[in-house]
Design a protein around this motif. Structure first.
Motif, PDB file in Angstrom:
ATOM      1  N   VAL A  52     -14.220   4.768 -10.327  1.00  0.00           N
ATOM      2  CA  VAL A  52     -14.375   3.997  -9.085  1.00  0.00           C
ATOM      3  C   VAL A  52     -14.438   2.498  -9.393  1.00  0.00           C
ATOM      4  CG1 VAL A  52     -15.949   3.516  -7.164  1.00  0.00           C
ATOM      5  CG2 VAL A  52     -15.345   5.865  -7.711  1.00  0.00           C
ATOM      6  N   GLN A  53     -15.053   2.158 -10.518  1.00  0.00           N
ATOM      7  CA  GLN A  53     -15.154   0.743 -10.897  1.00  0.00           C
ATOM      8  C   GLN A  53     -13.788   0.114 -11.140  1.00  0.00           C
ATOM      9  OE1 GLN A  53     -18.075  -0.966 -10.781  1.00  0.00           O
ATOM     10  NE2 GLN A  53     -18.881   0.959 -10.002  1.00  0.00           N
ATOM     11  N   LEU A  54     -12.785   0.931 -11.460  1.00  0.00           N
ATOM     12  CA  LEU A  54     -11.431   0.440 -11.731  1.00  0.00           C
ATOM     13  C   LEU A  54     -10.598   0.270 -10.465  1.00  0.00           C
ATOM     14  CD1 LEU A  54     -10.588   2.785 -14.754  1.00  0.00           C
ATOM     15  CD2 LEU A  54     -11.347   0.401 -14.866  1.00  0.00           C
ATOM     16  N   LEU A  55     -11.048   0.841  -9.365  1.00  0.00           N
ATOM     17  CA  LEU A  55     -10.262   0.848  -8.132  1.00  0.00           C
ATOM     18  C   LEU A  55     -10.435  -0.437  -7.335  1.00  0.00           C
ATOM     19  CD1 LEU A  55     -11.042   4.511  -7.012  1.00  0.00           C
ATOM     20  CD2 LEU A  55      -9.051   3.673  -8.281  1.00  0.00           C
ATOM     21  N   PRO A  56      -9.423  -0.798  -6.541  1.00  0.00           N
ATOM     22  CA  PRO A  56      -9.552  -1.984  -5.692  1.00  0.00           C
ATOM     23  C   PRO A  56     -10.683  -1.818  -4.687  1.00  0.00           C
ATOM     24  CG  PRO A  56      -7.277  -1.177  -5.733  1.00  0.00           C
ATOM     25  CD  PRO A  56      -8.122  -0.149  -6.404  1.00  0.00           C
ATOM     26  N   PRO A  57     -11.307  -2.919  -4.287  1.00  0.00           N
ATOM     27  CA  PRO A  57     -12.404  -2.839  -3.309  1.00  0.00           C
ATOM     28  C   PRO A  57     -11.896  -2.359  -1.945  1.00  0.00           C
ATOM     29  CG  PRO A  57     -11.816  -5.123  -3.757  1.00  0.00           C
ATOM     30  CD  PRO A  57     -11.023  -4.287  -4.701  1.00  0.00           C
ATOM     31  N   VAL A  58     -12.796  -1.776  -1.173  1.00  0.00           N
ATOM     32  CA  VAL A  58     -12.447  -1.266   0.160  1.00  0.00           C
ATOM     33  C   VAL A  58     -13.228  -1.998   1.251  1.00  0.00           C
ATOM     34  CG1 VAL A  58     -11.699   1.014  -0.633  1.00  0.00           C
ATOM     35  CG2 VAL A  58     -14.108   0.627  -0.091  1.00  0.00           C
ATOM     36  N   ASP A  59     -13.661  -3.210   0.958  1.00  0.00           N
ATOM     37  CA  ASP A  59     -14.486  -3.968   1.897  1.00  0.00           C
ATOM     38  C   ASP A  59     -13.858  -4.097   3.277  1.00  0.00           C
ATOM     39  OD1 ASP A  59     -16.267  -4.320  -0.200  1.00  0.00           O
ATOM     40  OD2 ASP A  59     -15.464  -6.283  -0.730  1.00  0.00           O
ATOM     41  N   GLY A  60     -12.564  -4.346   3.357  1.00  0.00           N
ATOM     42  CA  GLY A  60     -11.911  -4.549   4.647  1.00  0.00           C
ATOM     43  C   GLY A  60     -11.344  -3.295   5.270  1.00  0.00           C
ATOM     44  N   VAL A  61     -11.574  -2.144   4.658  1.00  0.00           N
ATOM     45  CA  VAL A  61     -11.031  -0.884   5.167  1.00  0.00           C
ATOM     46  C   VAL A  61     -12.052  -0.217   6.086  1.00  0.00           C
ATOM     47  CG1 VAL A  61     -10.161   1.403   4.532  1.00  0.00           C
ATOM     48  CG2 VAL A  61      -9.641  -0.573   3.078  1.00  0.00           C
ATOM     49  N   ALA A  62     -11.644   0.095   7.308  1.00  0.00           N
ATOM     50  CA  ALA A  62     -12.518   0.783   8.252  1.00  0.00           C
ATOM     51  C   ALA A  62     -12.510   2.282   7.993  1.00  0.00           C
ATOM     52  CB  ALA A  62     -12.088   0.508   9.687  1.00  0.00           C
ATOM     53  N   ARG A  63     -11.289   2.817   7.743  1.00  0.00           N
ATOM     54  CA  ARG A  63     -11.159   4.251   7.491  1.00  0.00           C
ATOM     55  C   ARG A  63      -9.758   4.547   6.953  1.00  0.00           C
ATOM     56  NH1 ARG A  63     -10.024   3.845  12.953  1.00  0.00           N
ATOM     57  NH2 ARG A  63      -8.177   5.041  13.586  1.00  0.00           N
ATOM     58  N   ILE A  64      -9.620   5.758   6.482  1.00  0.00           N
ATOM     59  CA  ILE A  64      -8.336   6.314   6.066  1.00  0.00           C
ATOM     60  C   ILE A  64      -8.033   7.457   7.027  1.00  0.00           C
ATOM     61  CG2 ILE A  64      -7.167   7.683   4.280  1.00  0.00           C
ATOM     62  CD1 ILE A  64      -7.539   4.911   3.236  1.00  0.00           C
ATOM     63  N   ASP A  65      -6.835   7.474   7.588  1.00  0.00           N
ATOM     64  CA  ASP A  65      -6.378   8.605   8.387  1.00  0.00           C
ATOM     65  C   ASP A  65      -5.346   9.370   7.577  1.00  0.00           C
ATOM     66  OD1 ASP A  65      -7.951   7.988  10.600  1.00  0.00           O
ATOM     67  OD2 ASP A  65      -6.348   6.868  11.613  1.00  0.00           O
ATOM     68  N   LEU A  66      -5.397  10.685   7.630  1.00  0.00           N
ATOM     69  CA  LEU A  66      -4.438  11.549   6.951  1.00  0.00           C
ATOM     70  C   LEU A  66      -3.571  12.203   8.014  1.00  0.00           C
ATOM     71  CD1 LEU A  66      -6.982  12.950   4.415  1.00  0.00           C
ATOM     72  CD2 LEU A  66      -5.212  11.250   3.972  1.00  0.00           C
TER      73      LEU A  66
END
Length: 111
Positions: A12-26
Motif C-alpha cells: 500500500v505504501q508503494l501505491l499512489p495516494p487516493v486523497d481525491g478519490v471519492a469511490r471506485i465503481d465496478l
C-alpha cells in the motif's frame, strides 16, 4: 508497474495516494454498476489497490486481478479460508479464476 512485496502494508505504501478519490465503481459489460469501494476508514487500502489497477490496466480482467491479488499479499490466504470476509479480494479471486472482466471507474471527490 510496481513489484508487489510480501506484505499488504508495504505494498500500500508503494501505491499512489487516493486523497481525491471519492469511490471506485465496478461496471459490468452491460454498463451496470455491480460493486464499488467508498473512500472511508477500513476501505482505503482496497481503494488504493483498485485505483492503482485502474491506472495500470484497461479493465479488471484476469491479468489485472492476479496483480491485485499479489498486492493484497497475506490477506489472500485469509480470504480463501473465509469467503465473504474480504469481498474486494473475493472479487479478484473470481475474476482471476475466469469470471467476467469489469471496468473500474474512478469517481473523484466533488463529482
Amino acid at each position: 508497474m510496481i513489484e508487489p512485496g510480501a506484505t499488504f502494508k508495504d505494498n500500500v505504501q508503494l501505491l499512489p495516494p487516493v486523497d481525491g478519490v471519492a469511490r471506485i465503481d465496478l461496471i459490468d459489460a452491460a454498463g451496470a454498476v455491480v460493486g464499488g469501494i467508498a473512500n472511508q476508514p477500513g476501505r482505503q487500502g482496497s481503494l488504493a489497490v483498485y485505483h492503482y489497477l485502474a491506472q495500470q490496466f484497461d479493465r479488471l480482467d484476469a491479468q489485472a486481478a492476479r496483480h491485485g491479488l499479489a498486492l493484497f499479499a497475506e490477506h489472500v490466504a485469509d480470504a480463501q479460508d473465509r469467503p465473504g470476509a474480504h469481498p474486494n479480494i473475493d472479487r479478484l479471486l473470481a475474476i482471476a479464476a475466469g469470471g467476467d472482466a469489469l471496468k473500474i471507474a474512478v469517481v473523484v471527490a466533488g463529482d
